[in-house]
Scaffold this active site. Structure first.
Site, PDB file in Angstrom:
ATOM      1  CD  GLU A   1      -2.839  -1.405   2.282  1.00  0.00           C
ATOM      2  OE1 GLU A   1      -2.873  -0.513   3.152  1.00  0.00           O
ATOM      3  OE2 GLU A   1      -3.532  -2.444   2.344  1.00  0.00           O
TER       4      GLU A   1
ATOM      5  CG  ASP B   1     -12.657  -9.432   1.352  1.00  0.00           C
ATOM      6  OD1 ASP B   1     -12.570  -8.441   0.599  1.00  0.00           O
ATOM      7  OD2 ASP B   1     -12.161  -9.442   2.486  1.00  0.00           O
TER       8      ASP B   1
ATOM      9  CG  HIS C   1      -9.702  -6.258   0.396  1.00  0.00           C
ATOM     10  ND1 HIS C   1     -10.013  -7.401   1.092  1.00  0.00           N
ATOM     11  CD2 HIS C   1      -8.413  -5.973   0.687  1.00  0.00           C
ATOM     12  CE1 HIS C   1      -8.956  -7.797   1.795  1.00  0.00           C
ATOM     13  NE2 HIS C   1      -7.973  -6.957   1.557  1.00  0.00           N
TER      14      HIS C   1
ATOM     15  CG  ASN D   1      -0.481  -7.040  -1.631  1.00  0.00           C
ATOM     16  OD1 ASN D   1      -1.005  -7.669  -2.538  1.00  0.00           O
ATOM     17  ND2 ASN D   1      -1.008  -6.954  -0.418  1.00  0.00           N
TER      18      ASN D   1
ATOM     19  CD  GLU E   1      -4.366  -8.187   1.469  1.00  0.00           C
ATOM     20  OE1 GLU E   1      -5.261  -7.554   2.078  1.00  0.00           O
ATOM     21  OE2 GLU E   1      -3.172  -7.847   1.486  1.00  0.00           O
TER      22      GLU E   1
END
Length: 361
Positions: free
Chosen positions: A175, A283, A252, A216, A281
Site C-alpha cells: 500500500e 473478498d 477487496h 501489493n 486478499e
C-alpha cells in the site's frame, strides 16, 4: 451499459448456478461426487478441492488465516484440506515480529508456517513494509534518514532470513500509493523518499534470493491512476535491475462500487513487464442483509475474477482473505457490510463457492 442479451445470459447463468449449487450442496452433504472432474476423482475417494482444481491450471488457491482461529478445529480442518497456500493475516507484520527495537518474536508466524508445512501448503509472507500496524517504538519518535534506513534494513533482513526457504513469496512493500497515484505519506516515504521501495526489495532479495518479491495494494484491480502508478514504478524498477517479481492485487471488492471490468487487461499489462501477478486478499462484501440476488451477484464476481486470472498465464494464484464469514475482517471495519466470503459463518458453502468451482473446471 450491459446489453439486454448480456443481461439475459447473466440471469440464466445465475439461475443455473443457484440450481446447480443447491443440488451440489445436497450431493456433497450426502457424499456423492458430481460432474466429470469429480467423477474422475472418485477413484481417489474424494471430490477435488479448490486447490486440486486450480493446480490443473498451474495455479494455487489459498486462504489467509490468523493464529486465534487455529483453535477452531472444524475451521482448521477445512483450511488444511481445501487450500494449497496460506497467508498469515497478522503474525508476520512489523508489530508482531519486532515488538521492541531489535527484539524479534517469530512464534506466531512460525505456528502458521508449521501448519502449512504439515498440510503441504506454500506460504505467502505478509508484509515487510507497511504504514499500518507498526510498533509504537517505531512511530513515536523522529528518525534521521540514516537511522531509519538501518532500522528498515535490519527488520527486513532479520525477518526474511528467519523464514528463508520457507516462504514462497513476500509482500515486501504494501500500500505505497494513494488513490490518485501519488506516494502515500508514510514514515518511510517522508524520511527516506521513494527509494525506500527499491532498497526494501534489494534487502529482501539478499536475505532470501529464491523468494518471489511483490508489491501489493488494494483498489488496483482496474486500470486507473493507482494501478498506473504501480505500472510506472514496476517498469522503472525492472529497468534498474531491482529484484521485483510480482504485483499483488488485493481484490477487496464491494458490490455497491461495481466490478473492475478491466481486471484481465490490467493483469496482462503487468505480465508484459515480466511480472507474475496474484489476487492476494480476495473478498466481495455487500450491504447487509445478504439476499439471494446479492449472493448471486457476488458469485458472478468470484467467477469472473477467477476466469480473469486463468486467462493470463502469469497470474499465478488466488488467495481469499480468510475463507469464511466467521472470521472476516469486514463487519468490524465496514459496519453494516459483510457476507464477503465463499463460506458462511457456519462453514457452509455459499453460491460463490460453487461459482469458484465452476470457473476452475
Amino acid at each position: 451499459m450491459r446489453s439486454s442479451t448480456t443481461t439475459r445470459t447473466r440471469t440464466r447463468t445465475r439461475s443455473r448456478l443457484r440450481l446447480a449449487g443447491a443440488l451440489a450442496a445436497v450431493l456433497v452433504a450426502a457424499g456423492v461426487a458430481t460432474g466429470p472432474v469429480a467423477q474422475a476423482d472418485e477413484r481417489r475417494g474424494k471430490e477435488p478441492t479448490l486447490a486440486d482444481l486450480a493446480q490443473r491450471h498451474g495455479r494455487y488457491f489459498g486462504s489467509a488465516t490468523d493464529n486465534p482461529e487455529l483453535t477452531d478445529e472444524p475451521y482448521k480442518a477445512l483450511l488444511g484440506s481445501e487450500f494449497d497456500q496460506i497467508t498469515p493475516g497478522n503474525s508476520m507484520k512489523w508489530y508482531a515480529t519486532e515488538p521492541r527495537q531489535g527484539v524479534f518474536d517469530f512464534s506466531k508466524g512460525d505456528e502458521i508456517v508449521e501448519l502449512a508445512r504439515a498440510n503441504h501448503q506454500k506460504v505467502r509472507g505478509h508484509t515487510l513494509v507497511w504504514h499500518s500496524q507498526l510498533p509504537g517504538w517505531l512511530t513515536s519518535r523522529e528518525w534521521t534518514a540514516s537511522e531509519l534506513r538501518a532500522v528498515l534494513k535490519k527488520h527486513i533482513q532479520t525477518v526474511v532470513r528467519h523464514y528463508r526457504g520457507k516462504i514462497y513469496a513476500w509482500d515486501v512493500v504494501n500500500e505505497a500509493f494513494n488513490e490518485d497515484g501519488t506516494y502515500r505519506e508514510t514514515i518511510f516515504y517522508r524520511t527516506l523518499g521513494p527509494g525506500y521501495i527499491a532498497d526494501a526489495l534489494r534487502w529482501a532479495h539478499q536475505a532470501d534470493p529464491r523468494a518471489k518479491l511483490y508489491l501489493n495494494d488494494y483498489n488496483v484491480e482496474a486500470i486507473g491512476p493507482k494501478s498506473d502508478a504501480y505500472h510506472r514504478l514496476a517498469k522503472e524498477l525492472k529497468a534498474q535491475g531491482v529484484p521485483l517479481h510480482g504485483f499483488g492485487l488485493q481484490a477487496h471488492l464491494a458490490l455497491q462500487y461495481g466490478y473492475p471490468a478491466t481486471l484481465e487487461d490490467n493483469l496482462r499489462r503487468f505480465a508484459r513487464l515480466g511480472l507474475d501477478t496474484a489476487l492476494t486478499e480476495v473478498d466481495v462484501r455487500m450491504p447487509l442483509p445478504a439476499t439471494e440476488e446479492k449472493l448471486a451477484q457476488q458469485a458472478d464476481w468470484y467467477r469472473e475474477m477467477t476466469e480473469a486470472c486463468l486467462a493470463v498465464r502469469r497470474c499465478v494464484g488466488i488467495t481469499l482473505w480468510d475463507y469464511t464469514d466467521r472470521y472476516s475482517w469486514i463487519p468490524a471495519v465496514f459496519p453494516g457490510e459483510g457476507a464477503a466470503l465463499p463460506w458462511d459463518e457456519d462453514l457452509r458453502p455459499k453460491p460463490a463457492y460453487f461459482a469458484l468451482r465452476e470457473a476452475l473446471k
